[in-house]
Design an enzyme around this catalytic site. Structure first.
Site, PDB file in Angstrom:
ATOM      1  N   TYR A  89      -9.195   3.832  -6.423  1.00 24.42           N
ATOM      2  CA  TYR A  89      -9.619   5.041  -6.124  1.00 24.42           C
ATOM      3  C   TYR A  89      -8.797   5.860  -5.062  1.00 24.42           C
ATOM      4  O   TYR A  89      -8.044   5.246  -4.305  1.00 24.42           O
ATOM      5  CB  TYR A  89     -11.222   4.897  -5.402  1.00 24.42           C
ATOM      6  CG  TYR A  89     -11.751   6.128  -5.253  1.00 24.42           C
ATOM      7  CD1 TYR A  89     -12.234   6.857  -6.189  1.00 24.42           C
ATOM      8  CD2 TYR A  89     -11.826   6.399  -3.825  1.00 24.42           C
ATOM      9  CE1 TYR A  89     -12.792   8.218  -5.851  1.00 24.42           C
ATOM     10  CE2 TYR A  89     -12.493   7.720  -3.560  1.00 24.42           C
ATOM     11  CZ  TYR A  89     -12.985   8.611  -4.418  1.00 24.42           C
ATOM     12  OH  TYR A  89     -13.616   9.835  -4.041  1.00 24.42           O
ATOM     13  N   ASP A 115      -1.527   4.461  -1.123  1.00 29.06           N
ATOM     14  CA  ASP A 115      -2.663   4.897  -0.546  1.00 29.06           C
ATOM     15  C   ASP A 115      -3.356   4.016   0.182  1.00 29.06           C
ATOM     16  O   ASP A 115      -3.762   2.878  -0.212  1.00 29.06           O
ATOM     17  CB  ASP A 115      -3.556   5.369  -1.913  1.00 29.06           C
ATOM     18  CG  ASP A 115      -4.739   5.960  -1.186  1.00 29.06           C
ATOM     19  OD1 ASP A 115      -4.873   5.960  -0.056  1.00 29.06           O
ATOM     20  OD2 ASP A 115      -5.612   6.297  -2.271  1.00 29.06           O
ATOM     21  N   LYS A 124      -9.761   7.797   7.090  1.00 28.27           N
ATOM     22  CA  LYS A 124     -10.791   6.668   7.652  1.00 28.27           C
ATOM     23  C   LYS A 124     -10.450   6.325   9.018  1.00 28.27           C
ATOM     24  O   LYS A 124     -10.629   7.569   9.837  1.00 28.27           O
ATOM     25  CB  LYS A 124     -10.892   5.457   6.945  1.00 28.27           C
ATOM     26  CG  LYS A 124     -11.412   6.005   5.561  1.00 28.27           C
ATOM     27  CD  LYS A 124     -11.826   4.724   4.225  1.00 28.27           C
ATOM     28  CE  LYS A 124     -12.683   5.627   3.289  1.00 28.27           C
ATOM     29  NZ  LYS A 124     -12.036   5.408   1.916  1.00 28.27           N
TER      30      LYS A 124
HETATM   31  C1  LIG Z   1     -11.790   6.604   0.835  1.00 26.37           C
HETATM   32  C2  LIG Z   1     -10.492   6.869  -0.024  1.00 26.37           C
HETATM   33  C3  LIG Z   1     -10.040   7.754  -0.446  1.00 26.37           C
HETATM   34  C4  LIG Z   1     -10.866   9.108  -0.384  1.00 26.37           C
HETATM   35  O1  LIG Z   1     -10.912   9.515   1.037  1.00 26.37           O
HETATM   36  P1  LIG Z   1     -12.125  10.635   1.363  1.00 26.37           P
HETATM   37  O2  LIG Z   1     -11.679  10.893   2.781  1.00 26.37           O
HETATM   38  O3  LIG Z   1     -13.388  10.102   1.123  1.00 26.37           O
HETATM   39  O4  LIG Z   1     -11.869  11.963   0.831  1.00 26.37           O
HETATM   40  C5  LIG Z   1      -8.699   8.157  -1.234  1.00 26.37           C
HETATM   41  N1  LIG Z   1      -8.072   6.764  -1.203  1.00 26.37           N
HETATM   42  C6  LIG Z   1      -8.478   5.696  -0.742  1.00 26.37           C
HETATM   43  C7  LIG Z   1      -7.640   4.414  -1.148  1.00 26.37           C
HETATM   44  C8  LIG Z   1      -9.870   5.541  -0.192  1.00 26.37           C
HETATM   45  O5  LIG Z   1     -10.462   4.105   0.254  1.00 26.37           O
END
Ligand SMILES: *Cc1c(COP(=O)(O)O)cnc(C)c1O
Length: 430
Positions: free
Chosen positions: A144, A238, A266
């Site tokens: 994701y 990511d 995060k």
């Molecule tokens: C949570 C997450 C996102 C998206 O971040 P948001 O702050 O929810 O937009 C993108 N990549 C990874 C790997 C994530 O865990």
């Protein structure tokens, strides 16, 4: 345990907010329950509107590595608020946080702050395309990368194919440049490169946390690096979730594979909305206003969010060993639960990286999204509901990662294992 007040709150929320929530997974849909409405957090605990208290293994889906209401983060935020919420002009706090981020990651010379992980990834992809002058991107099934159009593409079959959008509202034209490969399967990546000579970048969660916890094999990441280099494509890690959660210095520090661009989120905001993307100077020079690749944000780098991020990362910097301590606890938790499950004839696959933990009710090791999907979802739903009843708040989907915070004590871990023993017995007897 009564959850009447939560049920009532949920009903009212549903009349005004789609599904009653502002982010879908919060709705408890995949476990068939009703979401708990929260009044406050304290350390490792969440308290709900019915007055129940839970040990929180979600930690706002990752950000709160120091638990709820960490004193230094709270103080930093309150101090920042007193000077103004937003200026739309540069502040020194942005430079301070940038300095910290750069100090943690070998592969980052410069960094730009945004307000979410979605924004960070979306911008990193644009930067990769701008830098290479190419259009196609490769992503992995089950990873994701936020909810922007081109990345909202999941699995067709396991084979690498041009992606189909996984949500209505995303034109197929917008995702035709998104090629899909299978996680931990280098042949599927080779197929993407055979199909296209226009690949700007490969984007991967080096420690995948959005199909449950599924770390990439070291060898696989090394091969990815080689393929990207051989084809003039960029490699994006990511680490919105795994950054400062799975490791202190990025996945590159434990795999030896250096990405071209890293995306963060995060933990970097300490609980406030912050995302970031960084790379070596040559790549970042393409970004506006230095270069032609446009990217902007009214509230980007806002002083309150920067203060929270600074406080969180400063604590991590001062106490780099904290990740080892958290990992010991995370490991004790999942190994303990696994032992109790096995005593009841239930097979579990467990893994940890730093403060991240994952478990699948699955007979076989989980290496990719297809493996994860073969887990026992019904058993997970029962486990989730029963643990909640016992006062332990786990993520309400088997495709999510769990988190230990510094506020999670050894005693809480022992209590969780004991509760899991009770729950496994009840599940298998009835
Ligand atoms: C949570 C997450 C996102 C998206 O971040 P948001 O702050 O929810 O937009 C993108 N990549 C990874 C790997 C994530 O865990």
């Amino acid at each position: 345990m009564s959850t009447e007040a939560s049920k009532k709150a949920f009903q009212e929320a549903q009349s005004l907010i789609p599904g009653g929530v502002n982010s879908p997974v919060r709705a408890f849909k995949s476990v068939g329950g009703t979401p708990i409405f929260i009044t406050e957090g304290e350390g490792a605990y969440l308290k709900d509107v019915d007055g129940n208290r839970y040990v929180d293994y979600v930690q706002s889906w990752g950000p709160l590595i120091f638990g709820h209401r960490d004193e230094s983060i709270e103080t930093a935020v309150i101090n920042a608020v007193k000077h103004g919420l937003s200026f739309g002009a540069p502040t020194e706090a942005e430079t301070e946080l940038a300095k910290l981020v750069v100090s943690f990651f070998d592969s980052i010379d410069k960094v730009r702050f945004v307000s979410s992980g979605t924004e960070a990834v979306m911008s990193a992809i644009r930067l990769a395309r701008g830098f290479t002058g190419r259009d196609d991107i490769v992503k992995f099934t089950g990873c994701y990368h936020g909810h922007s159009d081109a990345l909202l593409v999941e699995a067709g079959s396991g084979a690498a194919t041009f992606g189909n959008p996984s949500s209505p509202g995303v034109p197929a034209d917008f995702t035709k440049h998104t090629l899909l490969a299978e996680y931990n399967n280098i042949e599927s990546v080779k197929k993407c490169f055979a199909d296209s000579s226009d690949i700007a970048c490969v984007i991967i969660e080096p420690i995948a946390g959005n199909m449950g916890l599924v770390p990439a094999d070291k060898e696989f990441l090394h091969e990815l690096r080689e393929i990207c280099d051989a084809n003039g494509s960029l490699l994006i890690f990511d680490e919105v979730m795994s950054g400062f959660r799975g490791t202190i210095n990025g996945a590159e520090s434990i795999t030896g594979v250096k990405p071209d661009i890293v995306t963060l989120g995060k933990v970097i905001g300490g609980g406030m909305p912050v995302g970031a993307f960084g790379a070596r100077a040559e790549i970042m020079a393409q970004l506006s206003p230095d270069g032609p690749v446009y990217q902007a944000g009214t509230l980007s780098g806002n002083p309150v969010a920067m203060a929270a991020g600074l406080a969180a990362l400063t604590k991590l910097k001062q106490n780099a060993r904290v990740m080892n301590v958290l990992n010991e606890r995370a490991t004790r938790l999942v190994e303990g639960m696994k032992k109790e499950a096995e005593a009841c004839g239930i097979t579990m696959q467990v893994d940890t990286r730093g403060s991240m933990f994952g478990f699948f009710f699955n007979d076989k090791p989980v290496k990719n999204f297809a493996d994860a999907c073969r887990s026992d979802a019904e058993l997970f739903a029962k486990f989730h509901a029963a643990m909640l009843e016992e006062g332990f708040y786990f993520a309400c989907s088997l495709y999510e990662t769990g988190f230990i915070s510094t506020a999670t004590t050894d005693e809480m871990i022992e209590d969780t294992i004991k509760a899991s023993a009770k729950v496994f017995k009840t599940i298998t007897n009835g």
